[in-house]
Design an enzyme around this catalytic site. Sequence first.
Site, PDB file in Angstrom:
ATOM      1  N   HIS A 165     -22.412  48.100 -32.312  1.00 44.25           N
ATOM      2  CA  HIS A 165     -22.674  49.160 -31.333  1.00 44.25           C
ATOM      3  C   HIS A 165     -24.117  49.099 -30.862  1.00 44.25           C
ATOM      4  O   HIS A 165     -25.019  48.639 -31.561  1.00 44.25           O
ATOM      5  CB  HIS A 165     -22.403  50.544 -31.942  1.00 44.25           C
ATOM      6  CG  HIS A 165     -23.293  50.892 -33.101  1.00 44.25           C
ATOM      7  ND1 HIS A 165     -23.109  50.385 -34.365  1.00 44.25           N
ATOM      8  CD2 HIS A 165     -24.387  51.707 -33.189  1.00 44.25           C
ATOM      9  CE1 HIS A 165     -24.034  50.866 -35.181  1.00 44.25           C
ATOM     10  NE2 HIS A 165     -24.833  51.661 -34.496  1.00 44.25           N
ATOM     11  N   LEU A 166     -24.329  49.585 -29.642  1.00 47.89           N
ATOM     12  CA  LEU A 166     -25.641  49.871 -29.082  1.00 47.89           C
ATOM     13  C   LEU A 166     -25.799  51.380 -28.968  1.00 47.89           C
ATOM     14  O   LEU A 166     -24.808  52.114 -28.868  1.00 47.89           O
ATOM     15  CB  LEU A 166     -25.795  49.270 -27.690  1.00 47.89           C
ATOM     16  CG  LEU A 166     -25.822  47.748 -27.530  1.00 47.89           C
ATOM     17  CD1 LEU A 166     -25.790  47.390 -26.044  1.00 47.89           C
ATOM     18  CD2 LEU A 166     -27.043  47.146 -28.196  1.00 47.89           C
TER      19      LEU A 166
END
Length: 373
Positions: A209-210
Amino acid sequence: MAAEAEQPGPPGAPHSEDFVYSEDEFILHGAGWRSEPAPPGYMLSRFDRALQEGWKHRMELGLFRYHLGELETRVLPGPMQLVAQLNVQRGTEKRKSQAIHSVTQPFNPQEFNFTQIRPGEVLFRMRRSPACPPAAGCPQLDYVLVVINVSPLELGHVLLLPEPTLHLPQVLTPELLRFGLDAVLLSAHPGFRVGFNSLGAFASVNHLHLHGFYLGWPLLVESAPAEPLSPAPGLFFLRGVPAPGFLFYSQGAGLDALARDVCRAADHLLRRGVAYNVLVTRGEPPRGEPPRAGGARAGLRVLLWARRAALGPGAQAALPVALCELAGHLPVAAAPAFRGLTEAEALGAIRQHLLPEPQLEQLRGDLARLLAP
């Protein structure tokens, strides 16, 4: 910053839609600071409206762990211009971070992961248009989910996720980073940033994830000049900031190549057991050109920080220093600490997590050779 989502939730939750965009929507000129601080809604693109309106609707529905109002904020006196924010509830309500024992730890389906998010937490799916024709060697990742972080750091705090059922560990890929670059260029607000914490760099969930979030204050890392690292033409080193780091820059062209170079450098760090954090933000060219009229940001800066890996159970008790802190944004959970915090104290805490200078010097040479033409 912790990445969080919850178990399946109440009936009647909103459903996500596709957000289809093209590079014609990239805002390459004019995204500048009109005032300081800048409220997140003072200028909105189509991307900003989709993100902020959906995010606020989920807040009204009670899908977050707490209600986030306006955060008390102060810029600490001193040359680093550190931005401290008091967020007591995040400190008490967020999910406990997972124990991390290796910077290359495999995905574990028994731990919390993003297959458990509620449908209502997904704001939309980002899809690039036109679609890549199959014969063109398209990337495997053709969309990302934009999902609320249920323990938000700031207004509009979201996660950018590849399809969760792929079970990808928290190792940055060029395909995901390219969506992060796109997101920053799609926003009209100069304070929309995207970032990544590796394992051992205070990623709290080992599922790829970012982070994306708005912060209404400029940061020194967005304007400080950097030195070129020969023989790599697109690699620079940034000093005179809260945490020295590697800098990549683009004025909106060559984004696929930029994402690949950042990830090649990041993979090199992981092979040597070095943790890292990444920040994508609007910023000035690396060589210290004068700021544009009206504070407009001329391009994208991508910061890559190599840092000591915080591993094992003892790391959970340490002061978390992740991408925000390295960039000069200091979320603080306790009011006394927030009000008494000085620049010297903050820098001392940050620098405990940095690599010793001889190791950093070795990496400067390694990455310059790795990214040479």
